[in-house]
Design a protein around this motif. Structure first.
Motif, PDB file in Angstrom:
ATOM      1  N   ALA A  20       5.042 -17.397 -19.606  1.00  0.00           N
ATOM      2  CA  ALA A  20       5.666 -17.257 -20.934  1.00  0.00           C
ATOM      3  C   ALA A  20       5.383 -15.863 -21.500  1.00  0.00           C
ATOM      4  O   ALA A  20       6.281 -15.211 -22.046  1.00  0.00           O
ATOM      5  CB  ALA A  20       5.153 -18.337 -21.885  1.00  0.00           C
ATOM      6  N   ASN A  21       4.143 -15.395 -21.342  1.00  0.00           N
ATOM      7  CA  ASN A  21       3.788 -14.046 -21.809  1.00  0.00           C
ATOM      8  C   ASN A  21       4.610 -12.977 -21.100  1.00  0.00           C
ATOM      9  O   ASN A  21       4.867 -11.908 -21.653  1.00  0.00           O
ATOM     10  CB  ASN A  21       2.293 -13.768 -21.607  1.00  0.00           C
TER      11      ASN A  21
ATOM     12  N   GLY B  75       9.375 -16.482 -27.436  1.00  0.00           N
ATOM     13  CA  GLY B  75      10.776 -16.868 -27.618  1.00  0.00           C
ATOM     14  C   GLY B  75      11.411 -17.408 -26.346  1.00  0.00           C
ATOM     15  O   GLY B  75      12.582 -17.180 -26.074  1.00  0.00           O
ATOM     16  N   VAL B  76      10.596 -18.113 -25.531  1.00  0.00           N
ATOM     17  CA  VAL B  76      11.142 -18.723 -24.313  1.00  0.00           C
ATOM     18  C   VAL B  76      11.036 -20.243 -24.405  1.00  0.00           C
ATOM     19  O   VAL B  76      10.311 -20.773 -25.246  1.00  0.00           O
ATOM     20  CB  VAL B  76      10.392 -18.224 -23.041  1.00  0.00           C
ATOM     21  N   TYR B  77      11.760 -20.931 -23.536  1.00  0.00           N
ATOM     22  CA  TYR B  77      11.720 -22.390 -23.517  1.00  0.00           C
ATOM     23  C   TYR B  77      10.577 -22.893 -22.646  1.00  0.00           C
ATOM     24  O   TYR B  77      10.273 -22.293 -21.612  1.00  0.00           O
ATOM     25  CB  TYR B  77      13.036 -22.971 -22.973  1.00  0.00           C
ATOM     26  N   LEU B  78       9.981 -23.984 -23.085  1.00  0.00           N
ATOM     27  CA  LEU B  78       9.005 -24.701 -22.274  1.00  0.00           C
ATOM     28  C   LEU B  78       9.519 -26.117 -22.106  1.00  0.00           C
ATOM     29  O   LEU B  78       9.791 -26.801 -23.101  1.00  0.00           O
ATOM     30  CB  LEU B  78       7.633 -24.707 -22.970  1.00  0.00           C
ATOM     31  N   MET B  79       9.678 -26.530 -20.859  1.00  0.00           N
ATOM     32  CA  MET B  79      10.156 -27.880 -20.574  1.00  0.00           C
ATOM     33  C   MET B  79       9.173 -28.552 -19.619  1.00  0.00           C
ATOM     34  O   MET B  79       8.588 -27.897 -18.760  1.00  0.00           O
ATOM     35  CB  MET B  79      11.559 -27.819 -19.951  1.00  0.00           C
TER      36      MET B  79
ATOM     37  N   MET C 117       0.020 -23.662 -24.499  1.00  0.00           N
ATOM     38  CA  MET C 117       1.275 -23.469 -23.765  1.00  0.00           C
ATOM     39  C   MET C 117       2.461 -23.421 -24.723  1.00  0.00           C
ATOM     40  O   MET C 117       3.341 -22.569 -24.626  1.00  0.00           O
ATOM     41  CB  MET C 117       1.460 -24.612 -22.751  1.00  0.00           C
ATOM     42  N   ILE C 118       2.462 -24.358 -25.668  1.00  0.00           N
ATOM     43  CA  ILE C 118       3.551 -24.436 -26.653  1.00  0.00           C
ATOM     44  C   ILE C 118       3.589 -23.149 -27.478  1.00  0.00           C
ATOM     45  O   ILE C 118       4.644 -22.566 -27.724  1.00  0.00           O
ATOM     46  CB  ILE C 118       3.353 -25.677 -27.553  1.00  0.00           C
ATOM     47  N   GLU C 119       2.394 -22.703 -27.882  1.00  0.00           N
ATOM     48  CA  GLU C 119       2.252 -21.491 -28.700  1.00  0.00           C
ATOM     49  C   GLU C 119       2.733 -20.254 -27.937  1.00  0.00           C
ATOM     50  O   GLU C 119       3.449 -19.408 -28.480  1.00  0.00           O
ATOM     51  CB  GLU C 119       0.778 -21.342 -29.099  1.00  0.00           C
ATOM     52  N   ALA C 120       2.350 -20.150 -26.651  1.00  0.00           N
ATOM     53  CA  ALA C 120       2.742 -18.988 -25.833  1.00  0.00           C
ATOM     54  C   ALA C 120       4.263 -18.908 -25.705  1.00  0.00           C
ATOM     55  O   ALA C 120       4.859 -17.828 -25.810  1.00  0.00           O
ATOM     56  CB  ALA C 120       2.103 -19.073 -24.456  1.00  0.00           C
TER      57      ALA C 120
END
Length: 339
Positions: free
Chosen positions: A86-87, A116-120, A108-111
């Protein structure tokens, strides 16, 4: 439009059987890189699908500009790898359980939010055709409220599934953190939350190692759940269903019962209190032996293409993880835990 450049970190069974082939068959995707500490595995994927291979994910992220990453590694690595990807500005699809703790999941959610990326999270149970159908039936309201339920996920254990067999990381607590609950239980906590559109209010968990020798991770769990709506039910996760594994759910409602995955060929059965019976043949659920597309990869790619946040978000993954963590707390304390 340009193809989405995807890297896969961890080239074990789930990557080989689901993530990589499903990316390869998606017209919007170009697989560009693979990482695995057993470099031969990454090399084999690169030779088969094109792209580069790396022995470490740090090296991969340093050398490749990727749009998206699948994290298919042992559980204890999910958080650091997701945060790093994500970083680096990549969207992340992480296998379940998303993390080993609430704190890690929050990081993870914060990163992802910061970059400004998606986490699924790869909770594929929501996307399986019988489950989609069952939710549609429930939401039509014709069966009334769900009163009680049972949901179960069991198979003979990771030794038949993992590329490392009995030597798999699944059996090492420092890498897996949790056993059948992290492998199967979290799928069902996610599924029951989704299906009932409800949250778990309280849980009692019996979680232990009953039969797998030489491991201290749980191989079985039976949990009692009380939902916010008042519905009560059981959640079972097992690695010792040596004959006839189970991936079924039954809901007893005011006006009838829904049986999902209980009868081969009739994936959803509705038996109404007034005597009517409906059966739906909507396509099988994925099993370890029979890999039908999971739907997860396509949903992830669709999110990126349409710039729509994924419904199976990091926040959703965390809510489902919290249920499992509470079951361990319950086992340790010998009492029910309120969420």
């Amino acid at each position: 439009m340009d193809k989405i450049k995807v890297a896969v970190i961890g080239c074990g069974a789930i990557a080989q059987r689901r993530h990589i082939p499903e990316y390869a068959s998606n017209p919007n995707v170009e697989l560009v890189a693979f990482a695995d500490p057993v470099i031969e595995r990454a090399q084999l994927m690169a030779e088969t699908y094109g792209g580069s291979s790396y022995a470490s994910f740090e090296e991969l992220l340093a050398n490749e500009k990727v749009d998206a990453v699948s994290v298919c590694t042992p559980n204890y690595l999910h958080a650091p790898m997701t945060v790093a990807a994500a970083n680096a500005g990549a969207h992340v699809l992480v296998e379940k359980p998303m993390a080993s703790s609430e704190e890690e999941a929050q990081q993870m959610i914060e990163a992802a939010r910061r970059s400004g990326v998606y986490l699924m999270v790869g909770h594929n149970q929501r996307l399986m055709p019988p489950h989609v159908k069952a939710k549609e039936i429930l939401e039509s309201g014709r069966l009334g409220k769900v009163l009680t339920f049972r949901t179960s996920f069991g198979h003979p254990g990771p030794e038949g599934w993992s590329v490392d067999g009995r030597d798999s990381w699944f059996f090492r607590k420092d890498e897996a953190v949790m056993g059948a609950m992290g492998d199967l239980g979290v799928h069902k906590s996610d599924f029951i939350r989704y299906l009932l559109n409800d949250e778990v209010a309280e849980i009692a968990g019996f979680v232990g190692t009953i039969h797998k020798e030489g491991t201290d991770v749980d191989d079985n769990a039976v949990c009692i759940l009380r939902m916010k709506s008042g519905a009560i039910g059981t959640l079972v996760a097992s690695w010792t269903q040596y004959k006839g594994g189970d991936n079924s759910t039954v809901l007893w409602c005011e006006h009838g019962v829904i049986k999902i995955g209980t009868v081969d060929g009739d994936e959803v059965i509705v038996e109404k209190t007034d005597g009517g019976v409906e059966t739906y043949k909507v396509g099988a659920m994925a099993t370890n032996e029979k890999q039908v597309p999971s739907g997860v990869i396509d949903a992830f790619v669709e999110s990126i293409v349409t710039q729509t946040p994924p419904t199976i978000s990091g926040e959703e993954g965390l809510r489902s993880l919290k249920v499992i963590l509470a079951a361990f707390k319950s086992e340790a304390a010998g009492q029910t835990i309120k969420l």
